[in-house]
Every structure is written in C-alpha cells, then in structure tokens.
Design a protein around this motif. Structure first.
Motif, PDB file in Angstrom:
ATOM      1  N   ASP A   1       0.829  -1.205   0.000  1.00 14.80           N
ATOM      2  CA  ASP A   1       0.000   0.000   0.000  1.00 14.80           C
ATOM      3  C   ASP A   1       0.864   1.257   0.000  1.00 14.80           C
ATOM      4  O   ASP A   1       1.936   1.293   0.629  1.00 14.80           O
ATOM      5  CB  ASP A   1      -0.914   0.028   1.228  1.00 14.80           C
ATOM      6  CG  ASP A   1      -2.073  -0.945   1.085  1.00 14.80           C
ATOM      7  OD1 ASP A   1      -2.459  -1.214  -0.070  1.00 14.80           O
ATOM      8  OD2 ASP A   1      -2.571  -1.443   2.110  1.00 14.80           O
ATOM      9  N   LEU A   2       0.390   2.284  -0.674  1.00 17.54           N
ATOM     10  CA  LEU A   2       1.061   3.586  -0.699  1.00 17.54           C
ATOM     11  C   LEU A   2       0.044   4.644  -0.275  1.00 17.54           C
ATOM     12  O   LEU A   2      -0.546   5.323  -1.108  1.00 17.54           O
ATOM     13  CB  LEU A   2       1.598   3.887  -2.106  1.00 17.54           C
ATOM     14  CG  LEU A   2       2.674   2.923  -2.624  1.00 17.54           C
ATOM     15  CD1 LEU A   2       2.931   3.165  -4.107  1.00 17.54           C
ATOM     16  CD2 LEU A   2       3.961   3.080  -1.832  1.00 17.54           C
ATOM     17  N   PRO A   3      -0.205   4.762   1.018  1.00 16.79           N
ATOM     18  CA  PRO A   3      -1.272   5.663   1.487  1.00 16.79           C
ATOM     19  C   PRO A   3      -0.985   7.108   1.146  1.00 16.79           C
ATOM     20  O   PRO A   3       0.153   7.572   1.163  1.00 16.79           O
ATOM     21  CB  PRO A   3      -1.276   5.437   3.005  1.00 16.79           C
ATOM     22  CG  PRO A   3       0.097   4.930   3.318  1.00 16.79           C
ATOM     23  CD  PRO A   3       0.506   4.118   2.130  1.00 16.79           C
ATOM     24  N   ALA A   4      -2.058   7.838   0.822  1.00 16.39           N
ATOM     25  CA  ALA A   4      -1.905   9.246   0.449  1.00 16.39           C
ATOM     26  C   ALA A   4      -1.781  10.148   1.671  1.00 16.39           C
ATOM     27  O   ALA A   4      -1.157  11.191   1.624  1.00 16.39           O
ATOM     28  CB  ALA A   4      -3.090   9.680  -0.403  1.00 16.39           C
ATOM     29  N   SER A   5      -2.386   9.740   2.787  1.00 16.07           N
ATOM     30  CA  SER A   5      -2.419  10.605   3.960  1.00 16.07           C
ATOM     31  C   SER A   5      -1.147  10.561   4.771  1.00 16.07           C
ATOM     32  O   SER A   5      -0.701  11.547   5.324  1.00 16.07           O
ATOM     33  CB  SER A   5      -3.610  10.227   4.851  1.00 16.07           C
ATOM     34  OG  SER A   5      -3.510   8.880   5.258  1.00 16.07           O
ATOM     35  N   SER A   6      -0.551   9.375   4.875  1.00 11.58           N
ATOM     36  CA  SER A   6       0.648   9.233   5.692  1.00 11.58           C
ATOM     37  C   SER A   6       1.384   7.977   5.272  1.00 11.58           C
ATOM     38  O   SER A   6       0.792   6.929   5.077  1.00 11.58           O
ATOM     39  CB  SER A   6       0.284   9.154   7.179  1.00 11.58           C
ATOM     40  OG  SER A   6       1.413   8.800   7.941  1.00 11.58           O
ATOM     41  N   GLY A   7       2.695   8.080   5.147  1.00 16.90           N
ATOM     42  CA  GLY A   7       3.485   6.911   4.794  1.00 16.90           C
ATOM     43  C   GLY A   7       4.164   6.303   5.982  1.00 16.90           C
ATOM     44  O   GLY A   7       5.040   5.451   5.845  1.00 16.90           O
ATOM     45  N   ASN A   8       3.802   6.724   7.186  1.00 12.38           N
ATOM     46  CA  ASN A   8       4.478   6.240   8.376  1.00 12.38           C
ATOM     47  C   ASN A   8       4.013   4.831   8.736  1.00 12.38           C
ATOM     48  O   ASN A   8       2.828   4.532   8.705  1.00 12.38           O
ATOM     49  CB  ASN A   8       4.196   7.176   9.548  1.00 12.38           C
ATOM     50  CG  ASN A   8       5.198   7.005  10.676  1.00 12.38           C
ATOM     51  OD1 ASN A   8       6.099   6.177  10.593  1.00 12.38           O
ATOM     52  ND2 ASN A   8       5.043   7.788  11.715  1.00 12.38           N
ATOM     53  N   LEU A   9       4.958   3.985   9.053  1.00 13.27           N
ATOM     54  CA  LEU A   9       4.609   2.627   9.465  1.00 13.27           C
ATOM     55  C   LEU A   9       4.047   2.634  10.882  1.00 13.27           C
ATOM     56  O   LEU A   9       4.544   3.345  11.753  1.00 13.27           O
ATOM     57  CB  LEU A   9       5.838   1.724   9.423  1.00 13.27           C
ATOM     58  CG  LEU A   9       6.431   1.435   8.041  1.00 13.27           C
ATOM     59  CD1 LEU A   9       7.687   0.596   8.188  1.00 13.27           C
ATOM     60  CD2 LEU A   9       5.436   0.713   7.171  1.00 13.27           C
ATOM     61  N   THR A  10       3.021   1.820  11.103  1.00 14.34           N
ATOM     62  CA  THR A  10       2.431   1.734  12.437  1.00 14.34           C
ATOM     63  C   THR A  10       3.464   1.323  13.473  1.00 14.34           C
ATOM     64  O   THR A  10       3.454   1.809  14.602  1.00 14.34           O
ATOM     65  CB  THR A  10       1.270   0.731  12.425  1.00 14.34           C
ATOM     66  OG1 THR A  10       0.333   1.102  11.416  1.00 14.34           O
ATOM     67  CG2 THR A  10       0.576   0.689  13.770  1.00 14.34           C
ATOM     68  N   CYS A  11       4.386   0.435  13.081  1.00  9.31           N
ATOM     69  CA  CYS A  11       5.372  -0.043  14.043  1.00  9.31           C
ATOM     70  C   CYS A  11       6.285   1.079  14.532  1.00  9.31           C
ATOM     71  O   CYS A  11       6.795   1.038  15.649  1.00  9.31           O
ATOM     72  CB  CYS A  11       6.210  -1.164  13.425  1.00  9.31           C
ATOM     73  SG  CYS A  11       7.113  -0.685  11.935  1.00  9.31           S
ATOM     74  N   MET A  12       6.502   2.113  13.693  1.00  8.73           N
ATOM     75  CA  MET A  12       7.339   3.234  14.122  1.00  8.73           C
ATOM     76  C   MET A  12       6.646   4.024  15.228  1.00  8.73           C
ATOM     77  O   MET A  12       7.291   4.490  16.166  1.00  8.73           O
ATOM     78  CB  MET A  12       7.641   4.147  12.936  1.00  8.73           C
ATOM     79  CG  MET A  12       8.574   3.531  11.914  1.00  8.73           C
ATOM     80  SD  MET A  12       8.895   4.664  10.539  1.00  8.73           S
ATOM     81  CE  MET A  12      10.199   3.759   9.672  1.00  8.73           C
ATOM     82  N   TYR A  13       5.340   4.162  15.117  1.00 10.44           N
ATOM     83  CA  TYR A  13       4.571   4.850  16.165  1.00 10.44           C
ATOM     84  C   TYR A  13       4.577   4.024  17.451  1.00 10.44           C
ATOM     85  O   TYR A  13       4.809   4.539  18.543  1.00 10.44           O
ATOM     86  CB  TYR A  13       3.148   5.085  15.667  1.00 10.44           C
ATOM     87  CG  TYR A  13       2.140   5.410  16.739  1.00 10.44           C
ATOM     88  CD1 TYR A  13       2.245   6.581  17.482  1.00 10.44           C
ATOM     89  CD2 TYR A  13       1.085   4.552  17.005  1.00 10.44           C
ATOM     90  CE1 TYR A  13       1.320   6.887  18.457  1.00 10.44           C
ATOM     91  CE2 TYR A  13       0.157   4.852  17.979  1.00 10.44           C
ATOM     92  CZ  TYR A  13       0.272   6.025  18.706  1.00 10.44           C
ATOM     93  OH  TYR A  13      -0.642   6.305  19.673  1.00 10.44           O
ATOM     94  N   ILE A  14       4.345   2.714  17.315  1.00 11.40           N
ATOM     95  CA  ILE A  14       4.307   1.847  18.490  1.00 11.40           C
ATOM     96  C   ILE A  14       5.666   1.807  19.186  1.00 11.40           C
ATOM     97  O   ILE A  14       5.768   1.784  20.409  1.00 11.40           O
ATOM     98  CB  ILE A  14       3.863   0.427  18.090  1.00 11.40           C
ATOM     99  CG1 ILE A  14       2.420   0.453  17.585  1.00 11.40           C
ATOM    100  CG2 ILE A  14       3.997  -0.540  19.260  1.00 11.40           C
ATOM    101  CD1 ILE A  14       1.943  -0.867  17.025  1.00 11.40           C
ATOM    102  N   ALA A  15       6.746   1.807  18.394  1.00 10.80           N
ATOM    103  CA  ALA A  15       8.086   1.704  18.960  1.00 10.80           C
ATOM    104  C   ALA A  15       8.422   2.878  19.867  1.00 10.80           C
ATOM    105  O   ALA A  15       9.255   2.749  20.768  1.00 10.80           O
ATOM    106  CB  ALA A  15       9.115   1.592  17.839  1.00 10.80           C
ATOM    107  N   GLN A  16       7.777   4.031  19.655  1.00 17.26           N
ATOM    108  CA  GLN A  16       8.053   5.179  20.509  1.00 17.26           C
ATOM    109  C   GLN A  16       7.731   4.873  21.971  1.00 17.26           C
ATOM    110  O   GLN A  16       8.413   5.353  22.881  1.00 17.26           O
ATOM    111  CB  GLN A  16       7.230   6.388  20.029  1.00 17.26           C
ATOM    112  CG  GLN A  16       7.685   6.980  18.703  1.00 17.26           C
ATOM    113  CD  GLN A  16       8.991   7.750  18.831  1.00 17.26           C
ATOM    114  OE1 GLN A  16       9.630   7.738  19.872  1.00 17.26           O
ATOM    115  NE2 GLN A  16       9.381   8.403  17.760  1.00 17.26           N
TER     116      GLN A  16
END
Length: 298
Positions: free
Chosen positions: A78-93
């Motif tokens: 998938d190449l989302p238009a709204s955000s290209g951030n991976l969910t795992c990057m958010y969770i890793a915080q």
C-alpha cells in the motif's frame, strides 16, 4: 543509567512533588542531526520515499505496487496518500518511554486494541438503528456540530458515550482512536500519546468526543483565577457531553450539552451550547507537538 536507576535518583532528589506522574523518555540522537530523534528521522525519510513512490505509480497509472508481501506484517504494497508512516514506528516510541505514579513508583502501563469493521452491512444496520444523521464532511472544526448530533443520539440510546479522538489532515479523516482512562494522570498520558500519533500521521486537526464532569468555580477560585478542585471531585458536579476540536492554524471550536438522568439512569441531553473556555488543557500536548514539528520543518 537504567530507567529504574533514573526513577530512584528522581525520587531521592529534593523537591519531588507529593503527587502526579513522572515520565522518563529516552532519545537516540546522532550528532549530525541533533534536532531529530533517530526513529523520528527514519520515519520522516520513509514518508518522503512513500510520497515519491506514490507519485511514480500515479504517473504509471498503477493503483498498487505489485511487489510480493514481506515477512514483516506492517510492510505491504500500500502507498497511502495521507501518511506513509509505518504503524510499528509509532508503536516503537512507547518502548522508549516509561510513566510512574508518584509517590509509590507504580508503573502506568499502556494498552491498545485495534478494532476493524469488516461487515459494512452490519455497520450500516447499526447506523440506521440509532437513527443517526449522515457523517459530516469537512475539517476538524467543520465537523464539530455534525458529530455532536451523532454523539447526542448515541448518548440518549446507550446512556453512555466513550471517548474518541479523530485525526485529520485538511478535510481527510486519517484515523479514529478510542481512549480510556481511569484517573487524571492516565488521562494526561493518553493525550501525550495522542500527540505522538499526531506527529506520526502529520495530522493538522484533532477532534475529541467524550463525557465530562462540570463544576462551578468557588468564590476563592474566581478571585485567584484558577481551579483548586477538579470538577470530578466536587459535590455539585454535573454531567455533560462535549465535542471539541483544534487545528494547527490556531482555530478551535466546542459544543457542549448537559446530561440529565432519569429515574432508571436513562440519559437526556439538553440543548446545545457553544462554549469558549479558552485554551483546552487536554490539547496542550497537541499544541506543543505542532510547535516542535514547526521547529523541524514538518
């Protein structure tokens, strides 16, 4: 120092408040990029690559990347238009942050659960059962009134309403996040966590729906221009349903209705009131995050 060593040093220091929350957050920073945390920099780079690939696919009239799947669940075509951030990057915080209750040092753990609506027909049936108006359009501010009408009907049918945060980028709805908290401390931390998601998704608008307690200021509080006793701890507190929103360009809006209970606990929502209590305390982490993003050119 380990997290526990840091906590012990803080508790042994002079001036530690008798109540509240201690947050210990670790950062990895490279000297060549001092204004960025390394994981944030990696996420931003990924998002730029996502944008580049999406533009290339659009030029080639390809809706989706034809690469095969990966072993890592969060990486797909998938190449989302709204955000290209991976969910795992958010969770890793969250792995780099720990929260402790003062003064007992109890760890405040975080839980999250993802709920997917897989049956559109059932969702539509529930929508019609509640006799809900159509979901409003527009940015976070535009949708306040429409979502309040929906929230009122849910409140009166169920007798309760959960707390939900809606994240926007312009007029596009990015995600809806359910929020649960059992104390003022966990409520603050929930909104700190929401601020991280705002940066992760590059959201520029936030709308929150939820129940709240209201209480009138005492004469002393009015004189001091402050609040000494939280509304939830007041004997004269009243129940209310609130929908409020802020945007990155400084706009805000709020609609409020008081909730009255019948003899069997049934809820009745009063007429809507448009309020302006100034800066919303729960949104302080969001505003701070947008200011930090501005300083990094995001």
């Amino acid at each position: 120092m380990s997290v526990n060593e840091i906590l012990t040093a803080i508790q042994a220091s002079r001036g530690t408040p008798p109540f509240g929350t201690i947050t210990i957050k670790r950062h990895w920073i490279d000297k060549a990029l001092e204004s960025w945390e390394v994981l944030d920099a990696a996420a931003a780079s990924y998002m730029h690559l996502n944008d580049l690939l999406r533009v290339g696919h659009k030029a080639a009239n390809a809706d989706r990347c034809d690469l095969e799947g990966y072993d890592v669940e969060c990486v797909d075509a998938d190449l989302p238009a709204s955000s290209g951030n991976l969910t795992c990057m958010y969770i890793a915080q969250s792995e780099l942050t720990s929260h402790f209750s003062v003064p007992d040092g109890r760890i405040l753990s975080e839980m999250s659960e993802k709920i997917e609506v897989v049956d559109d027909a059932a969702a539509r049936a529930a929508f019609e059962e509640y006799r809900l108006p159509e979901f409003p359009d527009g940015d976070a501010i535009d949708r306040v009134s429409g979502l309040m009408e929906i929230a009122r009907r849910v409140m009166e049918k169920d007798g309760a309403h959960g707390t939900f945060a809606f994240l926007f980028k312009g007029r596009s709805l990015l995600t809806i996040k359910g929020m649960q908290f059992d104390s003022q401390n966990t409520k603050r931390l929930s909104f700190e966590r929401l601020a991280q998601l705002v940066e992760s998704m590059r959201a520029d608008g936030v709308l929150v729906i939820g129940e709240m307690w209201m209480g009138l200021q005492t004469e002393l509080e009015k004189k001091l221009d402050t609040v000494l006793i939280p509304a939830r701890d007041r004997l004269n507190k009243t129940e209310a349903l609130s929908v409020y929103a802020i945007t990155r360009d400084g706009r805000q809006a709020e609609r409020l209705c008081s909730v009255e209970r019948g003899p069997n606990g049934e809820a009745h929502c009063s007429d809507l009131v448009e309020v302006d209590y100034g800066p919303m305390n729960t949104m302080i982490p969001i505003r701070r995050k947008w200011k930090e993003m501005e300083s990094r050119g995001l």
